[in-house]
Design a protein around this motif. Sequence first.
Motif, mmCIF file in Angstrom:
data_model
loop_
_atom_site.group_PDB
_atom_site.id
_atom_site.type_symbol
_atom_site.label_atom_id
_atom_site.label_comp_id
_atom_site.label_asym_id
_atom_site.label_seq_id
_atom_site.Cartn_x
_atom_site.Cartn_y
_atom_site.Cartn_z
ATOM 1 N N ALA A 169 -24.921 -35.927 -6.264
ATOM 2 C CA ALA A 169 -23.837 -36.769 -6.771
ATOM 3 C C ALA A 169 -24.036 -37.125 -8.242
ATOM 4 C CB ALA A 169 -23.748 -38.047 -5.929
ATOM 5 N N LYS A 170 -25.286 -37.101 -8.690
ATOM 6 C CA LYS A 170 -25.598 -37.475 -10.071
ATOM 7 C C LYS A 170 -25.866 -36.264 -10.964
ATOM 8 C CE LYS A 170 -27.925 -41.630 -8.324
ATOM 9 N NZ LYS A 170 -29.244 -42.313 -8.213
ATOM 10 N N TRP A 171 -25.778 -35.077 -10.379
ATOM 11 C CA TRP A 171 -26.145 -33.852 -11.121
ATOM 12 C C TRP A 171 -24.888 -33.142 -11.588
ATOM 13 C CZ3 TRP A 171 -27.802 -28.606 -8.746
ATOM 14 C CH2 TRP A 171 -28.369 -27.791 -9.733
ATOM 15 N N ARG A 172 -24.668 -33.129 -12.886
ATOM 16 C CA ARG A 172 -23.447 -32.573 -13.466
ATOM 17 C C ARG A 172 -23.275 -31.080 -13.142
ATOM 18 N NH1 ARG A 172 -23.027 -33.816 -19.657
ATOM 19 N NH2 ARG A 172 -23.345 -35.886 -18.752
ATOM 20 N N ASP A 173 -24.373 -30.335 -13.096
ATOM 21 C CA ASP A 173 -24.284 -28.887 -12.889
ATOM 22 C C ASP A 173 -23.787 -28.494 -11.501
ATOM 23 O OD1 ASP A 173 -25.387 -28.845 -15.411
ATOM 24 O OD2 ASP A 173 -26.809 -27.243 -14.958
ATOM 25 N N TRP A 174 -23.826 -29.403 -10.539
ATOM 26 C CA TRP A 174 -23.419 -29.068 -9.173
ATOM 27 C C TRP A 174 -21.969 -28.596 -9.119
ATOM 28 C CZ3 TRP A 174 -25.464 -27.212 -5.187
ATOM 29 C CH2 TRP A 174 -24.979 -27.388 -3.892
ATOM 30 N N ASP A 175 -21.138 -29.069 -10.030
ATOM 31 C CA ASP A 175 -19.728 -28.664 -10.065
ATOM 32 C C ASP A 175 -19.562 -27.196 -10.424
ATOM 33 O OD1 ASP A 175 -18.878 -31.196 -9.386
ATOM 34 O OD2 ASP A 175 -18.566 -31.837 -11.470
ATOM 35 N N ILE A 200 -32.651 -27.999 9.827
ATOM 36 C CA ILE A 200 -32.026 -29.327 9.765
ATOM 37 C C ILE A 200 -32.109 -29.994 11.142
ATOM 38 C CG2 ILE A 200 -29.833 -30.555 9.506
ATOM 39 C CD1 ILE A 200 -29.070 -28.348 7.441
ATOM 40 N N THR A 201 -31.736 -29.243 12.176
ATOM 41 C CA THR A 201 -31.773 -29.763 13.542
ATOM 42 C C THR A 201 -33.183 -30.187 13.940
ATOM 43 O OG1 THR A 201 -29.913 -28.344 14.159
ATOM 44 C CG2 THR A 201 -31.238 -29.234 15.959
ATOM 45 N N SER A 202 -34.173 -29.456 13.447
ATOM 46 C CA SER A 202 -35.566 -29.782 13.760
ATOM 47 C C SER A 202 -36.095 -30.945 12.934
ATOM 48 C CB SER A 202 -36.454 -28.548 13.514
ATOM 49 O OG SER A 202 -36.078 -27.479 14.361
ATOM 50 N N GLY A 203 -35.280 -31.435 12.003
ATOM 51 C CA GLY A 203 -35.691 -32.584 11.198
ATOM 52 C C GLY A 203 -36.629 -32.244 10.060
ATOM 53 N N TYR A 204 -36.631 -30.972 9.634
ATOM 54 C CA TYR A 204 -37.578 -30.551 8.615
ATOM 55 C C TYR A 204 -37.094 -30.803 7.190
ATOM 56 C CZ TYR A 204 -39.949 -27.867 12.322
ATOM 57 O OH TYR A 204 -40.616 -27.476 13.463
ATOM 58 N N LEU A 205 -35.766 -30.948 6.999
ATOM 59 C CA LEU A 205 -35.220 -30.986 5.648
ATOM 60 C C LEU A 205 -34.565 -32.316 5.308
ATOM 61 C CD1 LEU A 205 -33.588 -27.429 5.517
ATOM 62 C CD2 LEU A 205 -35.875 -28.104 4.785
ATOM 63 N N LYS A 206 -34.568 -32.609 4.024
ATOM 64 C CA LYS A 206 -34.015 -33.857 3.505
ATOM 65 C C LYS A 206 -32.626 -33.602 2.918
ATOM 66 C CE LYS A 206 -35.201 -37.392 0.013
ATOM 67 N NZ LYS A 206 -35.437 -38.513 0.980
ATOM 68 N N PRO A 207 -31.605 -34.426 3.242
ATOM 69 C CA PRO A 207 -30.290 -34.239 2.611
ATOM 70 C C PRO A 207 -30.379 -34.544 1.121
ATOM 71 C CG PRO A 207 -30.326 -36.235 3.958
ATOM 72 C CD PRO A 207 -31.603 -35.520 4.237
ATOM 73 N N LEU A 208 -29.676 -33.742 0.325
ATOM 74 C CA LEU A 208 -29.785 -33.855 -1.126
ATOM 75 C C LEU A 208 -28.588 -34.541 -1.771
ATOM 76 C CD1 LEU A 208 -31.192 -30.288 -1.989
ATOM 77 C CD2 LEU A 208 -32.446 -32.380 -1.382
ATOM 78 N N ASP A 209 -27.646 -35.020 -0.970
ATOM 79 C CA ASP A 209 -26.400 -35.571 -1.504
ATOM 80 C C ASP A 209 -26.587 -36.663 -2.558
ATOM 81 O OD1 ASP A 209 -24.091 -34.433 0.583
ATOM 82 O OD2 ASP A 209 -26.092 -34.626 1.438
ATOM 83 N N PRO A 210 -27.534 -37.601 -2.389
ATOM 84 C CA PRO A 210 -27.722 -38.626 -3.429
ATOM 85 C C PRO A 210 -28.111 -38.026 -4.783
ATOM 86 C CG PRO A 210 -28.778 -39.308 -1.383
ATOM 87 C CD PRO A 210 -28.385 -37.875 -1.205
ATOM 88 N N TYR A 211 -28.875 -36.958 -4.768
ATOM 89 C CA TYR A 211 -29.250 -36.285 -6.016
ATOM 90 C C TYR A 211 -28.071 -35.503 -6.594
ATOM 91 C CZ TYR A 211 -34.090 -37.081 -4.414
ATOM 92 O OH TYR A 211 -35.265 -37.635 -3.978
#
Length: 465
Positions: free
Chosen positions: A133-139, A120-131
Amino acid sequence: MPVRPTAARPRTTAPLLLAALLTVSAGGALTACGSGSGSDPDTVKVSFKQSMDNSIKVTDTYLAGIKKQFEKENPGKKVELVPIKAPDSEYYTKVQQMMRSPKTAPDLVYEDTFLINSDITSGYLKPLDPYLAKWRDWDQFLDTAKAAAKGEDGKTYGVPDGTDTRGLWFDKGVFEKAGLPADWQPKTWDDVLSAARTIKKKVPGVTPLNVYTGKPAGEAATMQGFEMLLYGTGDGTADPLYDTATKKWITAGRGFKDALRFVETVYQEKLGPDVSDALDPNFSTAVRGELLPNGKLGIDLDGSWLPQDWLKGSGHEWPEWSSRLGLAAMPTQDGRAPGKVSMSGGWTWSIPAKAGNPDLAFKFIETMQTAANARKWYIANSGIAVRKDVAEDPAYTKAQPGIKFFTDLVASTHYRPAYPAYPKVSTAIQEAMEGVTTGDMSVDKAASGYDEALKTATNNQVIKK
């Protein structure tokens, strides 16, 4: 998904070994991602760690099934699986190299949680929060598992696909020959060493005790070996590696030296494997595929995932393992509460920041992580469920012997400090372990060397406790 180092070959320089080991994808391209992940908007490229043992196809088989399902449910879309066959440390390096450029970045990558904050610090990964938030299974995912994929910025960068715990596997036949109990449950480190000494004396031709060690074993040495000792020292109320109050890393104190002394004892008393074997990067393959099935190892300090190598269709079928092997929790140093210790880690599916098809990649995650597919994966790879609905499913809890034992260890488990400096700290631990394993360093000298390496790894953000 666990950390799995991989049975005895000469070491080679990393660049040459990587070049030799990089698995060619189905299309035959020599580079892992061909012309770049963004070259075809209808194809999702999925990069993952392939077992060093050609007989072990658990991950390959599972992902091939998900690929077939995904392509059927999404007409016109394609999945390109990009396996990387390499020991853990070289897999991490290769994936990081791939993620640096849009031309080589996969759309989806398998990330070890211990490395996630560094990436993350190296900037290699994308935050997934927008996805998410819409994914029911995350709960359905456990909070502890979610935390393992979270960055210091509070955003989530991966979807965990299971966790693991660690304990002591022991051979009941070897124990019977040694006059040791079939229901062995050691209470202290001395109990473990005493059993190993008894095996050495009474059962010749058997390695009494395996503790992974040194740089070639990578994170397995740190986590299956050293941290299973270190986190059993002290009173168990504070992290012995990182001080959260000051946000500084802790130098080698009494517990650290005691853990090193245990490793030193194992190898200097020849209770463990030959040093040349222990320092081979592929030694864990020999442990699972040869030593344990052939009754040549008394006690193995190892992970919950071992049975995946022995199940039907694995290539190393060993249906007798559940009757031949016993399980015991690793005790704390002197039996102090809670009396046992475990370490937990795991892997996540993450989307590189430079992925060409991130939306399609997350859609593939959703397919992998339905309750039915997650249950299938946990059972296939002997993983510990991180979905609440699966953890309560009898089809999971009764799937194989040992699942309940290792799941119960979650109550007394610990997690590595998930900060960007950790990978370098881990390497410093491996170097200290290797020093006392070979006998090239005393415990004090190895601890002193660790302190110096710790300062460098953390920009001198250290504290003595």
